[in-house]
Each structure stands twice: as structure tokens, then as C-alpha cells.
Design a protein around this motif. Structure first.
Motif, short mmCIF file in Angstrom:
data_model
loop_
_atom_site.label_atom_id
_atom_site.label_comp_id
_atom_site.label_asym_id
_atom_site.label_seq_id
_atom_site.Cartn_x
_atom_site.Cartn_y
_atom_site.Cartn_z
N GLU A 184 0.82 -1.22 0.00
CA GLU A 184 0.00 0.00 0.00
C GLU A 184 0.85 1.26 0.00
OE1 GLU A 184 1.03 -0.57 4.32
OE2 GLU A 184 0.65 -1.84 2.57
N SER A 186 4.03 3.45 -1.74
CA SER A 186 4.92 3.60 -2.90
C SER A 186 6.36 3.72 -2.40
CB SER A 186 4.54 4.85 -3.70
OG SER A 186 5.49 5.09 -4.72
N SER A 200 4.17 1.26 -7.04
CA SER A 200 3.15 2.30 -7.19
C SER A 200 2.36 2.57 -5.92
CB SER A 200 2.17 1.90 -8.31
OG SER A 200 1.44 0.74 -7.93
N ASN A 202 -0.21 0.74 -5.09
CA ASN A 202 -1.60 0.45 -5.44
C ASN A 202 -2.18 -0.74 -4.67
OD1 ASN A 202 -0.36 -1.73 -6.65
ND2 ASN A 202 -0.97 -1.22 -8.74
N GLU A 351 2.41 8.76 -11.05
CA GLU A 351 2.14 8.48 -9.65
C GLU A 351 2.87 9.51 -8.79
OE1 GLU A 351 0.22 6.26 -8.38
OE2 GLU A 351 -0.21 4.94 -10.08
N ASN A 378 2.36 0.26 -14.82
CA ASN A 378 1.33 -0.68 -14.39
C ASN A 378 1.63 -2.01 -15.06
OD1 ASN A 378 -0.94 -1.90 -13.50
ND2 ASN A 378 -2.31 -0.93 -14.99
#
Length: 605
Positions: A184, A186, A200, A202, A351, A378
């Protein structure tokens, strides 16, 4: 007698620092943990010369209040615990209160920090444990630590550091584990001005696995998600085809902390044992959530070890979850000659990540920090990956077959098998679903015999075959001791053994399926394999070792079987939970797609 002296505080601090700061990676680990505890959503780690000359860690967390900064560098100062009772339930990553004091004792540290409620930031400099400077400065919210010249004041310890490249490798390991344990957040890692890792944030663990380990690993993963009253386990495990020769790829995180545990490792490796050869180890990336009161991480200065309050509970939970995950897949290795293609690049997304503070100092002085964007790739889509499809695309290598609705070893598929014949008096060829499957008759028969014996043990069903004359064993003292402790297990599997005087024993009956190999040498070999394994706790290991000897009765290679015998063998293979590997981990079946065969004959370009 030498005179006893009390050491000065500087010397005490340097000695204490040795418990926490072993190398640059130790500093990165401690500061990364502090950044995570500060609720950061983006962290940048930058090193030069392996971190020996320069480390910079920037985060966007809640910062340190200016009145608290001097306290943060005192020994045993911490915001994580207030009393000894808090150690039982501490949930933060860093909590001992020794990290900043130890780092400052053996390096030159510059701290730049700003809390959300402050108008300006604070720049604080401490070198060798001595405060040098404190000033107000324009800064973004969060904290930047710059650590220079590690062990500059303890040159003897500096000599024990490895080369810059090796130390950088240790730092990379720390960053990668932090990124895997906190998808969670970066996390960016820069080594000598080169981007090495950039996640990232994400919250998709599979993206991070791709980023760190590459395409081959990421395309051969099995998702794990299960929970009960003892633990919640989520993450990914690798198919046996991507196993390694050491435990370096066994990653597991307990309550967000990278940990090493003999209990957890044993559960993982035992679950994989039916699927892999000896001395091979799986890839895992597992997040294990356990009630904090059941753990003690205050065991080792590096906080890499822990104790379970009830260790006997975690093993069966983890073992069963991983075993179930592996059983649900059809794991047939696919032969894919040639090199794999490089992964295609996906569209670049923007990002928000922290920028090294020194690059922003001028623009930030007296103004609000502007958002800085960096490219982030991604890597992976969430749709499940399918293999063995005949398309115009080049297949991946290596891959492992994963078909849920159209499995080779299912009763519905059985009627569609086309048994072509046998080659080299060892391998049976089957055509099915645009693929050629090759079954090793010896490995398959070993597996059938082993499972048959284990089922008999579990169900307490076995048959014996009398031997006349009996086999007389003359045992050594050690062999006799092993036999006495294991004799009930031998009886369960179908042996009849009685005392014959002295250190001699008579075997009057053997299990039915071992009649063809009822030899003295086999039994002695069995006893030798059990040496050191004889305790009540390891009863399952003992019975499994005994059952594995039934493999000796399997039909060997270069023995021609009739079509009817081969058909019967395949039929029995269908009944097993894991028909894909013999008891020693060798594959029973491999496959080659029609696509690959046609490509070799240049029918497809």
C-alpha cells in the motif's frame, strides 16, 4: 589485576550502536520502519557507494515535532511503548528506541522534518552523537534523513564492510522486503543515481512481485487467501516449476514484518514436499496476520526472529492452507524450447512519489511544496493468466499448465485421451487437447504405490504376505534401537517382525505391494533412513518414510508394459490428489503443445 574503569558515554554509545548498526542496510531498515510507522504513503531510499558514504530516506509521513527532535536521538527514547507491558502487544515495526541514537553515534546525520501543524520545517545536524546545528527551514510535510560517512569515527568497524556493490545488494534486499510487506506504500530505491525499484503503492502485491522478480516468477503464481480463528493468510505461492536451490525466495511477513521462522519455513516446505525434488525450495510471498498478543518479536536486535506463544497451532494452519492451494491446480510442466520474449511495456502512468529533499530546497523555502510526479509502470493486469492456448503469440518459458475446466487428469477428460504408445520402454505418450503428454511409467507407478500405502496407513487397512523361510536380520545396537521404537509403525504397514534372540530379528511377513522386493538390504536401508527421526512427535514422518520405501517395488524404466497395464496405471493416477510428482518430487507427466511442435517443423513462423 587491571584497574576497573567506567566507560565514557561516547564509548558506551558506540558499543551499543554495534548491536543495531552492522552495515548500511541496518540503517536503511531502521529508518524505513520509522517512515512506515509515521503513516507515510510514499518513501524514497537513495544510496551512494553501497550506502557507506551516503544514505537519504525521504517520506511524506507526519514528521517529528521540533521539541521532540533532540529526544529522538537519546538512547531508549521511543514513541511506540511506554512500559514493559506494551512489549506484549507492540504493533509498530520499530519500537526499541535505539535506532536513531545508534545511527548518530557512528555517522554524520542530517534531519529535515515538518509536521502538518508547523509553518516551517526544522533542519537538525548531529555527528558522532554530538549536536551540531538546529535551524528553521522551508520543507514539505514529512521527514528526510541524510546519513553520511558511516563508521567515520570507528575505522576498525568500517574495515569489516564489504565492497560497495555487495553492501548495495544488502540494501536492495531490505527495500524489496519492505515493498513486499507494504504494497500500500509507494517505495522507490535509487542506487548511484539509477532507479532500481519503484512500486506504485496500489496495494497489488502481484505488481510488486513482477517489479522485483520478473516475468517468469509473476506468471507462475498461485493466489492464497484463507482465514480462521488462528491466522489470516493472503498472498502468492509459486508453482513448483520456479523452485530454487536455496531459501532466498521464501518470503513471508507476519503482521507486516519480514521475519524468519523455522516453524513457518517447515510448514511451507512440508506442503511443497510432494511436488518438488529434494533440496529445492519454493517461491512464496505470504502475508500472515496473527493476534499480536500471541507473538514476541523482542528476541533479537534486528527483530528478524520471533517466538510463537502456541507454535503447534500455526504449523497445521499454514500447512493445510498451502496444501489445499497446490492441490487445486493441475501442475504439469510444459516443455517450451527456446527463449522467452521480453515483456511488452504497458502505458506509463503518473504516480505521486517523494522527491529527494535537496533538489527541492530552493523552491520550497517560504512556499508550499508542489506535488512531484514520477512515472510508474502498471505491470500486470488482474485477469487470470491462461496457458497452453494455441494462438499466434509466442508462449512463455517456463510455464506450468493451469487448466481448471479441462484437466488432463480428470474422469471427463479420460475418455478423450488417445494413448499413442510407449517409447524407450519407459515413457507413455498421450494426445489430448492439442498437446502431447509424456508419462514416466516408473515415476507414475512409484506415486501410485506410495499413495496406496499411505491410504492403507490412514484407513488402517493393509494386507500382508507371508515369507517362507523368513528374513533373518542381524542388527547393530543403533539399528536395534531404531527398530524397537518403530516396530508398531512397521506392523501398521503390514510387516510381521519377531525377536529371534541376541540382536537378531525375523521378518515373517511383508506388505503385499512390497513382496517383490522383500530383501534384507531394503529393510536395513529403511532403518537407516529413520535414524534420528524417532520421536512420538514425528510419527507421521516415520510412517511416511516407511511408505516411501514401497516405491522400490515400482516398475522400472526399460520394462515394457502392455497397453492394458499402462491404461490401468493411468486410471489409478487419476484417483490421486497430487498425481503430478513422484514421492521424491520428480514429475510424473510433462507436456508439449501442438504449437511448439509445429513451430519446430517450421509450419508456424
Amino acid at each position: 589485576m587491571a584497574e576497573i574503569q567506567i566507560l565514557d558515554q561516547k564509548t558506551i554509545d558506540k558499543i551499543a550502536a554495534g548491536e543495531v548498526v552492522e552495515r548500511p542496510a541496518s540503517i536503511v531498515k531502521e529508518l524505513l520502519e520509522n517512515s512506515i510507522d509515521a503513516k507515510s504513503t510514499a518513501i524514497t531510499v537513495e544510496i551512494k557507494d553501497g550506502g557507506i558514504s551516503f544514505i537519504r530516506i525521504t517520506d511524506n509521513g507526519y514528521g517529528i515535532d521540533n521539541k521532540q527532535i533532540p529526544l529522538a536521538f537519546l538512547r531508549h527514547s521511543t514513541s511506540k511503548i511506554k512500559s514493559i507491558e506494551d512489549l506484549v502487544t507492540v504493533s509498530s515495526l520499530g519500537f526499541r528506541g535505539e535506532a536513531l541514537s545508534s545511527i548518530a553515534a557512528v555517522s554524520q546525520v542530517e534531519l529535515i522534518t515538518k509536521t502538518p501543524s508547523s509553518l516551517t520545517g526544522i533542519r537538525y545536524v548531529i555527528e558522532g552523537g554530538e549536536e551540531k546545528q538546529t535551524e528553521e527551514i522551508g520543507a514539505p510535510e514529512g521527514t528526510t534523513f541524510i546519513v553520511r560517512n558511516l563508521f567515520y569515527n570507528t575505522p576498525v568497524r568500517r574495515k569489516f564492510l564489504k565492497t560497495a556493490a555487495t553492501e548495495a545488494g544488502y540494501v536492495a534486499d531490505v527495500v524489496e522486503h519492505m515493498a513486499m510487506s507494504h504494497p500500500e506504500i509507494s517505495i522507490r530505491f535509487i542506487n548511484n543515481n539509477q532507479n532500481k525499484v519503484h512500486t506504485s503503492g496500489n496495494n497489488k502485491l502481484k505488481d510488486i512481485i513482477y517489479n522485483i522478480y520478473g516475468r517468469d516468477i509473476a506468471s507462475n503464481l498461485i493466489s492464497v487467501e484463507n482465514a480462521n480463528e488462528t491466522a489470516k493468510i493472503t498472498g502468492y505461492i509459486g508453482k513448483p516449476v520456479i523452485s530454487r536451490g536455496n531459501r532466498n525466495f521464501e518470503n513471508y511477513y507476519i503482521n507486516g514484518r519480514y521475519i524468519k521462522s523455522n516453524i513457518v519455513s517447515k510448514a511451507i516446505e512440508d506442503a511443497y514436499k510432494p511436488y518438488m525434488m529434494q533440496h529445492r525450495y519454493p517461491f512464496t510471498a505470504l502475508h500472515i496476520a496473527i493476534d499480536q498478543s500471541l507473538l514476541d518479536v523482542n528476541v533479537h536486535p534486528a527483530k528478524m526472529e520471533l517466538r510463537f506463544r502456541n507454535p503447534e497451532e500455526i504449523y497445521p494452519v499454514l500447512y493445510e492452507i498451502l496444501s489445499d492451494a497446490l492441490k487445486q491446480r493441475e501442475l504439469i510442466p510444459q516443455v517450451v524450447p527456446g527463449k522467452s520474449e521480453q515483456p511488452k511495456k504497458e502505458p506509463i502512468k503518473k504516480e505521486s512519489v517523494p522527491e529527494p529533499f535537496e533538489n527541492k530546497r530552493k523552491s520550497l523555502a517560504g512556499t508550499e511544496a508542489k506535488k512531484v510526479t514520477e512515472p510508474s509502470v502498471n505491470y500486470i493486469k488482474e485477469e487470470p493468466v491462461k496457458y497452453m492456448e494455441v494462438t499466434d503469440k509466442k508462449p512463455e518459458a517456463p510455464v506450468q499448465m493451469e487448466l481448471f475446466d479441462d484437466r488432463l487428469l480428470s474422469k471427463s477428460a479420460r475418455v478423450k485421451h488417445r494413448l499413442i504408445g510407449q517409447v524407450f520402454d519407459t515413457y507413455w505418450l498421450i494426445e489430448y487437447n492439442n498437446s502431447l503428454y509424456i508419462i514416466d511409467q516408473h515415476a507414475a507407478h512409484e506415486k501410485v504405490l506410495y499413495e496406496r500405502t499411505m491410504k492403507g496407513l490412514k484407513d488402517k487397512i493393509y494386507t500382508s504376505q507371508q515369507i517362507n523361510p523368513p528374513i533373518i536380520l542381524s542388527l547393530s545396537i543403533k539399528e536395534e534401537e531404531v527398530l524397537k521404537k518403530c516396530i508398531e509403525y512397521f506392523n501398521e504397514i503390514g510387516y510381521e517382525i519377531e525377536y529371534f534372540g541376541g540382536r537378531e530379528y525375523a521378518i515373517r511377513a511383508v506388505p503385499d505391494n512390497m513382496m517383490s522386493i522383500s530383501k534384507k538390504e531394503l529393510f536395513i536401508e529403511m532403518l537407516d533412513s529413520l535414524s534420528g527421526e524417532v520421536t512420538k512427535v514425528q510419527a507421521d514422518i516415520i510412517t511416511e518414510r516407511i511408505a516411501s520405501m514401497s516405491c522400490k517395488a515400482a516398475v522400472k524404466g526399460n520394462n515394457r508394459l502392455s497397453t492394458e497395464e499402462a491404461d490401468k496405471l493411468i486410471e489409478e493416477l487419476l484417483e490421486l490428489d497430487n498425481p503430478y510428482n513422484c514421492p521424491h518430487g520428480r514429475p510424473t507427466i510433462i507436456s508439449m503443445s501442438k504449437y511448439e511442435i509445429e513451430k519446430k517443423f517450421k509450419r508456424i513462423v
